[in-house]
Write an enzyme that holds these catalytic residues in place. Structure first.
Site, PDB file in Angstrom:
ATOM      1  N   LEU A   1       0.838  -1.208   0.000  1.00  0.00           N
ATOM      2  CA  LEU A   1       0.000   0.000   0.000  1.00  0.00           C
ATOM      3  C   LEU A   1       0.871   1.256   0.000  1.00  0.00           C
ATOM      4  O   LEU A   1       0.636   2.194  -0.767  1.00  0.00           O
ATOM      5  CB  LEU A   1      -0.929  -0.004   1.223  1.00  0.00           C
ATOM      6  CG  LEU A   1      -2.056  -1.041   1.181  1.00  0.00           C
ATOM      7  CD1 LEU A   1      -2.744  -1.164   2.532  1.00  0.00           C
ATOM      8  CD2 LEU A   1      -3.082  -0.666   0.102  1.00  0.00           C
TER       9      LEU A   1
ATOM     10  N   CYS B   1       1.467   3.257  10.892  1.00  0.00           N
ATOM     11  CA  CYS B   1       1.846   1.946  10.341  1.00  0.00           C
ATOM     12  C   CYS B   1       2.904   1.966   9.248  1.00  0.00           C
ATOM     13  O   CYS B   1       3.911   1.263   9.352  1.00  0.00           O
ATOM     14  CB  CYS B   1       0.611   1.245   9.800  1.00  0.00           C
ATOM     15  SG  CYS B   1      -0.423   0.604  11.093  1.00  0.00           S
TER      16      CYS B   1
HETATM   17  C1  UDX Z   1      -2.996   1.657   6.949  1.00  0.00           C
HETATM   18  C2  UDX Z   1      -3.551   0.502   6.112  1.00  0.00           C
HETATM   19  O1  UDX Z   1      -4.384   1.041   5.073  1.00  0.00           O
HETATM   20  C3  UDX Z   1      -4.340  -0.444   6.986  1.00  0.00           C
HETATM   21  O2  UDX Z   1      -4.788  -1.559   6.228  1.00  0.00           O
HETATM   22  C4  UDX Z   1      -3.454  -0.919   8.131  1.00  0.00           C
HETATM   23  O3  UDX Z   1      -4.196  -1.736   8.995  1.00  0.00           O
HETATM   24  C5  UDX Z   1      -2.874   0.254   8.895  1.00  0.00           C
HETATM   25  O4  UDX Z   1      -2.201   1.148   8.000  1.00  0.00           O
HETATM   26  P1  UDX Z   1      -4.016   3.892   7.982  1.00  0.00           P
HETATM   27  O5  UDX Z   1      -2.593   4.265   8.226  1.00  0.00           O
HETATM   28  O6  UDX Z   1      -4.994   3.996   9.100  1.00  0.00           O
HETATM   29  O7  UDX Z   1      -4.111   2.377   7.462  1.00  0.00           O
HETATM   30  O8  UDX Z   1      -4.603   4.810   6.792  1.00  0.00           O
HETATM   31  P2  UDX Z   1      -4.466   4.775   5.195  1.00  0.00           P
HETATM   32  O9  UDX Z   1      -5.801   5.055   4.638  1.00  0.00           O
HETATM   33  O10 UDX Z   1      -3.793   3.568   4.705  1.00  0.00           O
HETATM   34  O11 UDX Z   1      -3.563   6.056   4.900  1.00  0.00           O
HETATM   35  C6  UDX Z   1      -2.188   6.110   5.256  1.00  0.00           C
HETATM   36  C7  UDX Z   1      -1.567   7.379   4.726  1.00  0.00           C
HETATM   37  O12 UDX Z   1      -1.474   7.350   3.307  1.00  0.00           O
HETATM   38  C8  UDX Z   1      -2.354   8.649   5.055  1.00  0.00           C
HETATM   39  O13 UDX Z   1      -1.458   9.685   5.393  1.00  0.00           O
HETATM   40  C9  UDX Z   1      -3.074   8.965   3.770  1.00  0.00           C
HETATM   41  O14 UDX Z   1      -3.379  10.323   3.630  1.00  0.00           O
HETATM   42  C10 UDX Z   1      -2.035   8.516   2.747  1.00  0.00           C
HETATM   43  N1  UDX Z   1      -2.620   8.183   1.435  1.00  0.00           N
HETATM   44  C11 UDX Z   1      -3.504   7.154   1.337  1.00  0.00           C
HETATM   45  C12 UDX Z   1      -2.233   8.896   0.308  1.00  0.00           C
HETATM   46  O15 UDX Z   1      -1.418   9.815   0.379  1.00  0.00           O
HETATM   47  N2  UDX Z   1      -2.764   8.548  -0.907  1.00  0.00           N
HETATM   48  C13 UDX Z   1      -3.660   7.524  -1.050  1.00  0.00           C
HETATM   49  O16 UDX Z   1      -4.086   7.261  -2.188  1.00  0.00           O
HETATM   50  C14 UDX Z   1      -4.040   6.807   0.109  1.00  0.00           C
END
Ligand code: UDX
Ligand code: ADP
Length: 475
Positions: A228, A277
């Protein structure tokens, strides 16, 4: 084996919502969430549900149904362990800030403490479930500690990593893409896997519950987070190229994401990913690979972090260059402090890094976030100074608490934060930022007025038309 009594150690962003949803869906099971942090437990027990310690859409409704019925929050860790048949470990595993593996490895001291306490207190057999994200083979460590007492109590250790994302935790828990349960091969291990399977099967379809061996389950969680985070660094690396070539990163994400092999989700370019995370897990992955003598694999994944740091850095540099190479004494408004919308969590939020860099350049900072309180913001800025002292140093100044308090003001009203500013930065994608009267904001700012959108929240044409010097990542 039918479980009637669950204990969860750790009432944080994972333990709290997960146990609330288990309790709501399994009224026949008593669920007790315990934490050493008495204030946190007090907040979970607050009559006024708007005072819950974490903000998460729909969480209050779930807590309202289950709390006091079969969901309890307590500081009495020993009693809850003693009574439970199944214990979830949901404590934090931050990056180590000292000693061997400093700045890279996961700090497992809280996990170890839990295992020791479970071993000390238990008089009856227990199933111990790892919920926190852990380095692969941590279950072995937990098992070694649990069985060291040799007092006849049997322990089965399972891995059940949580995949919820903050901001959508309740929806994710209600309707997960999958639930993953890892366990050993022995008959008792398999009975334990079955017991956990049955708990989830109260609301999750059987075909969505995957069972694997322990080590696959532990490593799947790290793999998922690495993939991710890699997607975000990939799209962010292209955002830099877009800015040089007149391409538009959102158009590219749409065109590329239409390929079903790639998929459209998680392709939003931004100032960088934050959260508790991604960075922690990838650093931990890199550390593990180096330990296992896999330097090429380690270097490959380390690049995901490097691009994320590059993206935050690039954003700040662009602000400074645009403001005629200095922000000293200039008023800069920051909209958004949480690491993403719909949460009050600020761990590893890019806003902390961006603000800290602007403070190094002597800017005057005015912050507004709809859900994060001033105390948290100041504490984040102080923590990054401590980290700098401990880990990075890197020639940057360590700012005193007094200096931070003097240079940073936190506002309850966004328009006050924005008034008379030279520039505004959007660092969290809160929906409400789209609804602001940007014409009014422009009128009340110093000219030329600059707007730096680090989340692609605002429409370029509309903002340019108002008169702003507008920068949006990847455009
Ligand atoms: C993440 C995982 O998605 C989740 O499955 C795991 O259990 C914990 O870590 P989380 O950190 O809560 O979850 O949020 P997430 O939606 O994944 O976003 C993480 C970061 O990436 C945020 O700062 C968000 O703004 C950023 N992000 C996300 C982007 O910059 N672009 C995107 O397209 C998606
Ligand atoms: P996460 O996002 O993984 O849920 P949090 O930091 O939000 O992480 O929550 C972890 C919680 O675990 C914290 O509230 C912390 O006080 C609690 N905790 C850590 N160690 C222990 C322990 N040994 N016993 C009880 N609670 C603990």
């Amino acid at each position: 084996m039918k479980i009637k009594n669950i204990c969860c150690i750790g009432a944080g962003y994972v333990g709290g919502p997960t146990m609330a949803v288990i309790a709501e869906n399994c009224p026949h099971i008593k669920v007790t969430v315990v934490d050493l942090n008495a204030q946190r437990i007090k907040d979970w027990n607050d009559e006024d549900l708007s005072n819950l310690p974490i903000y998460e859409p729909d969480l209050a409704g779930v807590v309202k149904i289950a709390r006091g019925r079969n969901l309890f929050f307590s500081t009495d860790v020993e009693k809850a362990i003693h009574e439970a048949e199944m214990i979830f470990i949901s404590v934090n595993t931050p990056t180590k800030t000292y000693g061997v593996g400093k700045g890279m490895a996961a700090d497992l001291k809280f996990i170890e403490l839990c295992a020791r306490q479970i071993a000390d207190v238990s008089k009856t057999d227990k199933i111990v479930v790892e919920k926190s994200t852990l380095p692969v083979r941590t279950a072995q460590t937990i098992n070694t500690i649990l069985t060291s007492k040799q007092n006849g109590v049997k322990f089965q250790v399972l891995s059940n990593p949580e995949f919820l994302a903050e901001g959508s935790a309740i929806a994710d828990l209600y309707n997960p893409d999958r639930v993953l349960i890892g366990g050993g091969d022995s008959k008792d291990d398999q009975l334990a896997v079955q017991a956990l399977f049955e708990i989830y099967n109260n609301w999750v379809a059987k075909d969505k519950i995957i069972t694997t061996n322990l080590w696959s389950s532990e490593l799947s969680k790290l793999t998922a987070n690495a993939f991710l985070a890699q997607r975000i660094s990939s799209i962010n690396s292209f955002s830099a190229l877009c800015e040089k070539t007149g391409s538009d990163i959102d158009e590219i994400a749409q065109a590329v994401g239409a390929d079903s092999r790639i998929g459209s989700k998680f392709l939003k370019s931004s100032v960088g990913f934050g959260g508790s995370c991604f960075q922690k897990d990838i650093l931990n992955l890199v550390y593990l690979c180096r330990q296992f003598n896999l330097p090429e694999v380690a270097d490959y994944w380390e690049q995901v972090i490097k691009i994320n740091d590059y993206q935050k850095n690039r954003f700040v540099k662009n602000i400074i260059y645009s403001l005629f190479n200095t922000v000293s004494g200039k008023k800069i408004a920051i909209l958004g402090w949480a690491f993403k919308k719909d949460t009050n969590d600020t761990r590893e939020s890019p806003a902390i890094y961006v603000t800290d860099q602007l403070l190094q350049d002597k800017a005057e900072i005015h912050i507004f976030d709809p859900k994060v309180c001033a105390k948290q913001i100041y504490s984040d800025l102080e923590d990054i100074q401590i980290q700098r002292k401990n880990i990075y140093s890197g020639g940057l100044q360590v700012l005193s608490i007094n200096a931070i308090r003097k240079m940073v003001k936190v506002h309850n009203n966004p328009y006050n934060a924005l008034k008379d500013s030279h520039a505004v930065c959007i660092l969290t994608e809160w929906e409400e930022f789209k609804t602001y009267d940007w014409k009014k904001v422009y009128k009340n700012m110093l000219k030329p007025a600059f707007l730096f959108d680090g989340r692609g929240v605002l429409l370029k044409e509309a903002i340019n038309e108002i008169g702003f010097n507008f920068y949006s990542i990847g455009k």
